[in-house]
Design a protein around this motif. Sequence first.
Motif, PDB file in Angstrom:
ATOM      1  N   TRP A 273       6.073   6.497 -14.297  1.00  0.00           N
ATOM      2  CA  TRP A 273       7.042   6.836 -15.336  1.00  0.00           C
ATOM      3  C   TRP A 273       8.166   7.746 -14.842  1.00  0.00           C
ATOM      4  CZ3 TRP A 273       6.794   3.442 -18.872  1.00  0.00           C
ATOM      5  CH2 TRP A 273       5.561   2.869 -19.184  1.00  0.00           C
ATOM      6  N   TYR A 274       8.410   7.716 -13.541  1.00  0.00           N
ATOM      7  CA  TYR A 274       9.544   8.444 -12.983  1.00  0.00           C
ATOM      8  C   TYR A 274      10.540   7.412 -12.460  1.00  0.00           C
ATOM      9  CZ  TYR A 274      12.333  11.557 -10.072  1.00  0.00           C
ATOM     10  OH  TYR A 274      13.364  12.245  -9.504  1.00  0.00           O
ATOM     11  N   PHE A 275      11.802   7.499 -12.904  1.00  0.00           N
ATOM     12  CA  PHE A 275      12.824   6.527 -12.521  1.00  0.00           C
ATOM     13  C   PHE A 275      13.320   6.792 -11.099  1.00  0.00           C
ATOM     14  CE2 PHE A 275      17.350   5.342 -12.164  1.00  0.00           C
ATOM     15  CZ  PHE A 275      17.225   3.968 -12.342  1.00  0.00           C
ATOM     16  N   ASN A 276      13.384   5.722 -10.303  1.00  0.00           N
ATOM     17  CA  ASN A 276      13.898   5.798  -8.943  1.00  0.00           C
ATOM     18  C   ASN A 276      15.051   4.825  -8.795  1.00  0.00           C
ATOM     19  OD1 ASN A 276      11.597   7.370  -7.249  1.00  0.00           O
ATOM     20  ND2 ASN A 276      10.651   6.085  -8.810  1.00  0.00           N
ATOM     21  N   LYS A 277      16.160   5.285  -8.262  1.00  0.00           N
ATOM     22  CA  LYS A 277      17.296   4.411  -7.999  1.00  0.00           C
ATOM     23  C   LYS A 277      17.025   3.536  -6.783  1.00  0.00           C
ATOM     24  CE  LYS A 277      20.905   7.393  -9.933  1.00  0.00           C
ATOM     25  NZ  LYS A 277      22.179   8.113  -9.649  1.00  0.00           N
ATOM     26  N   THR A 278      17.648   2.359  -6.737  1.00  0.00           N
ATOM     27  CA  THR A 278      17.528   1.479  -5.571  1.00  0.00           C
ATOM     28  C   THR A 278      18.883   1.412  -4.877  1.00  0.00           C
ATOM     29  OG1 THR A 278      17.852  -0.356  -7.119  1.00  0.00           O
ATOM     30  CG2 THR A 278      15.619   0.031  -6.357  1.00  0.00           C
TER      31      THR A 278
ATOM     32  N   VAL B 134       4.128  -1.261  -8.802  1.00  0.00           N
ATOM     33  CA  VAL B 134       2.689  -1.230  -8.533  1.00  0.00           C
ATOM     34  C   VAL B 134       2.494  -1.517  -7.050  1.00  0.00           C
ATOM     35  CG1 VAL B 134       2.016  -1.947 -10.866  1.00  0.00           C
ATOM     36  CG2 VAL B 134       2.415  -3.679  -9.118  1.00  0.00           C
ATOM     37  N   TYR B 135       1.287  -1.300  -6.565  1.00  0.00           N
ATOM     38  CA  TYR B 135       1.005  -1.522  -5.147  1.00  0.00           C
ATOM     39  C   TYR B 135      -0.174  -2.469  -4.997  1.00  0.00           C
ATOM     40  CZ  TYR B 135       4.168   2.341  -4.136  1.00  0.00           C
ATOM     41  OH  TYR B 135       5.277   3.138  -4.042  1.00  0.00           O
TER      42      TYR B 135
ATOM     43  N   PRO C  55      13.754  -6.079  -5.153  1.00  0.00           N
ATOM     44  CA  PRO C  55      12.385  -5.731  -5.573  1.00  0.00           C
ATOM     45  C   PRO C  55      11.398  -6.838  -5.241  1.00  0.00           C
ATOM     46  CG  PRO C  55      13.734  -6.312  -7.462  1.00  0.00           C
ATOM     47  CD  PRO C  55      14.660  -6.249  -6.295  1.00  0.00           C
ATOM     48  N   GLN C  56      10.348  -6.517  -4.468  1.00  0.00           N
ATOM     49  CA  GLN C  56       9.323  -7.510  -4.169  1.00  0.00           C
ATOM     50  C   GLN C  56       8.559  -7.782  -5.462  1.00  0.00           C
ATOM     51  OE1 GLN C  56       7.088  -7.176  -0.546  1.00  0.00           O
ATOM     52  NE2 GLN C  56       8.530  -5.720   0.303  1.00  0.00           N
TER      53      GLN C  56
ATOM     54  N   LYS D  94      -3.122  -6.766   4.584  1.00  0.00           N
ATOM     55  CA  LYS D  94      -4.212  -7.032   5.517  1.00  0.00           C
ATOM     56  C   LYS D  94      -4.482  -5.860   6.451  1.00  0.00           C
ATOM     57  CE  LYS D  94      -3.682 -12.062   5.633  1.00  0.00           C
ATOM     58  NZ  LYS D  94      -3.368 -13.244   6.475  1.00  0.00           N
ATOM     59  N   ASN D  95      -3.423  -5.106   6.787  1.00  0.00           N
ATOM     60  CA  ASN D  95      -3.576  -4.004   7.741  1.00  0.00           C
ATOM     61  C   ASN D  95      -4.056  -2.714   7.091  1.00  0.00           C
ATOM     62  OD1 ASN D  95      -1.322  -3.215   6.325  1.00  0.00           O
ATOM     63  ND2 ASN D  95       0.103  -3.356   8.050  1.00  0.00           N
ATOM     64  N   GLY D  96      -4.446  -2.781   5.813  1.00  0.00           N
ATOM     65  CA  GLY D  96      -4.953  -1.603   5.132  1.00  0.00           C
ATOM     66  C   GLY D  96      -3.894  -0.837   4.362  1.00  0.00           C
ATOM     67  N   LYS D  97      -2.620  -1.107   4.657  1.00  0.00           N
ATOM     68  CA  LYS D  97      -1.541  -0.440   3.933  1.00  0.00           C
ATOM     69  C   LYS D  97      -1.329  -1.127   2.588  1.00  0.00           C
ATOM     70  CE  LYS D  97       0.893   0.925   8.182  1.00  0.00           C
ATOM     71  NZ  LYS D  97       2.176   0.834   8.940  1.00  0.00           N
ATOM     72  N   LYS D  98      -0.399  -0.596   1.802  1.00  0.00           N
ATOM     73  CA  LYS D  98      -0.122  -1.177   0.492  1.00  0.00           C
ATOM     74  C   LYS D  98       1.319  -1.660   0.421  1.00  0.00           C
ATOM     75  CE  LYS D  98      -3.616   1.283  -2.180  1.00  0.00           C
ATOM     76  NZ  LYS D  98      -3.887   2.136  -3.363  1.00  0.00           N
ATOM     77  N   ARG D  99       1.489  -2.803  -0.245  1.00  0.00           N
ATOM     78  CA  ARG D  99       2.817  -3.394  -0.403  1.00  0.00           C
ATOM     79  C   ARG D  99       3.336  -3.087  -1.809  1.00  0.00           C
ATOM     80  NH1 ARG D  99       4.910  -7.636   2.255  1.00  0.00           N
ATOM     81  NH2 ARG D  99       2.850  -8.362   2.937  1.00  0.00           N
ATOM     82  N   PRO D 100       4.560  -2.544  -1.925  1.00  0.00           N
ATOM     83  CA  PRO D 100       5.109  -2.282  -3.258  1.00  0.00           C
ATOM     84  C   PRO D 100       5.518  -3.572  -3.955  1.00  0.00           C
ATOM     85  CG  PRO D 100       6.731  -1.766  -1.566  1.00  0.00           C
ATOM     86  CD  PRO D 100       5.459  -2.117  -0.850  1.00  0.00           C
ATOM     87  N   LEU D 101       5.239  -3.654  -5.237  1.00  0.00           N
ATOM     88  CA  LEU D 101       5.562  -4.843  -6.021  1.00  0.00           C
ATOM     89  C   LEU D 101       6.270  -4.404  -7.293  1.00  0.00           C
ATOM     90  CD1 LEU D 101       4.947  -7.940  -5.759  1.00  0.00           C
ATOM     91  CD2 LEU D 101       3.108  -7.556  -7.386  1.00  0.00           C
ATOM     92  N   GLY D 102       7.385  -5.039  -7.594  1.00  0.00           N
ATOM     93  CA  GLY D 102       8.128  -4.718  -8.805  1.00  0.00           C
ATOM     94  C   GLY D 102       7.858  -5.741  -9.890  1.00  0.00           C
TER      95      GLY D 102
END
Length: 603
Positions: A200-205, A86-87, A210-211, A91-99
């Motif tokens: 629902w799409y799997f992504n490898k790390t 999820v995102y 993961p944050q 503060k800078n308007g961007k989004k941070r990914p969260l696991g």
Amino acid sequence: MRNPEIILNTLSSHSKVSDYRYERIYRIFFNEEMFMLAYERIKSKPGNMTPGTDGLTIDGMTIGRIGKLIESLKDESYSPKPAKRVYIPKKNGKKRPLGIPTIDDKLVQEVTRMILEAIYEGHFESTSHGFRPFKSCHTALASIKKTFTGVRWFIEGDIKGFFDNIHHATLIDILRMRIADERFIRLIWKFLRAGYLEEWYFNKTYSGTPQGGIVSPILANIYLDRFDKYMKEYAALFDKGESRKIRNEYTNLNMRTVNRRKKRKAAKDPVEAAALDAEIRQLQKQLRGMPVRDEMDGNYRRLRYVRYADDFLIGVIGSKEECERIKEDITDYMRDRLRLELSAEKTLITHAREKARFLGYRITVKTSDAMKRNRKGILSRAFRGKVRLSLPSETVKEKLEGYGAVKFTEQDGKTVWKPRSRSNLIGMESHRILAKFNLEIRGFYNYYCIADNVSATCSKFGYIMQYSLYKTLAQKLNTTMPKIVRKYRKDKEFKIEYTDKKGNRKYRVLYNGGFAQKQPNKMADCDNLPHVSFPKRSLAERLRSETCELCGRHDKLIMHHVRTLKSLDDKTEWGKMMLRLNRKTIAVCGNCYAEIKEKEHEK
């Protein structure tokens, strides 16, 4: 079955021994009590009621579920499920990914975190302040205020995309320096390679941690501990000289003053004595306005360093050329040893008279020659070289704008701040609106309370928030702001009466505690292992009692969780009981749990 406290304390006892290697620690995962302790630690986190990729939450936890998890760890068939990506906004308007891991993975990660913390906490450097027990942003800032006295330059460090760019093989190599248990190492590999699901799409790390994962902060600290130790060694080689040399001009002027005092003591002629008194006063004035020591002394150098997560600040007593070399050296170390990249736009060299940014504060070094008497009554320039922590006015502006509590107008070429109503809140009850404002005011003040200018700057923040509250309530109740003030102000306090779920009459009072500066945490330079308390495992005791807390039946139990107490229905038996006991959990038999789920589904 060994007590978790004994296990963790045994691990901690070897933590400060740098060459000690831990063996056979994977078997700790076979201890049910460790998982019960982990369950107790994570039970109250609101994110536990958010389903992971397996669709499950912490609700429905049983001893049998933990037993199956332990069995899968014993035969190493356990495999972490991909985290839900999820995102969240930055503060800078961007989004941070969260696991978001699954609940089973959270339990295993929490046990892993406790083991790693026991192994590494005593091994970490005191210059590291992020994600550690009894350390915080405030302890990092307090350390800067205490140890950065007299620095001439700041190097502001920021690692580019740190959590997403941790090199897995490098992290494992660092872990193997202290841990000689390949089963444990394989478990860490599983966490790192678990991947994530996005739409629902799997992504490898292939890199990073993961944050949002429970184990990620401790792994990040283990990774950057190598950099902390490098900076410690670097500072030991960089530091030079015992103290700055005294300037010749100051020595000569001081000797002249001493000679004049001797002459004045021997003078018998009143006219001569008065002339000498006047000359001595003039010489003292010159001395007080003149630096004692040579700030450009090339034979005196110092380097100070503090880190919080992936942000760090270096203070240097030396030349700008030396700062440039330090920046190049740490850039090379990050790239060659840790496979990381320093952010070019955020890693800055700043003069100490200007303002460096660190953890939301502005940091400068005072150059004031103001005099103050010490404990012996001797006048000295007590403020020169001291570090000043400031709350930037633009931070106040950004925070108020983010809340929608202020509007700006131009008058005579000046920007005027005016409170405004927060229309998005008028659907809430009046006392809840007040509670939200209190939460925001206290949160902002508690973070910036150690700033030197907090009283003036935060008072402005408090004023705008106060009148924004008045305007918001006036809009909600379709009245005027003066009428709102008259209605709710009683005994010099602005308070709103309300009735809780138990029918008790209570008041919410607008924050009126002031904005005085507070002293930084005195544990900032603590280099000893703190005493860590362990929560009582009440959930385990309740599950093992095998007596349903709702119907009294003797059976295997299931723990029912709710996100908040206000979500409970006080018309149901379990709702009444949980509200009466002020608990978000209830241990029930299978039949009662099925009934609870059926009622929830009907809603």
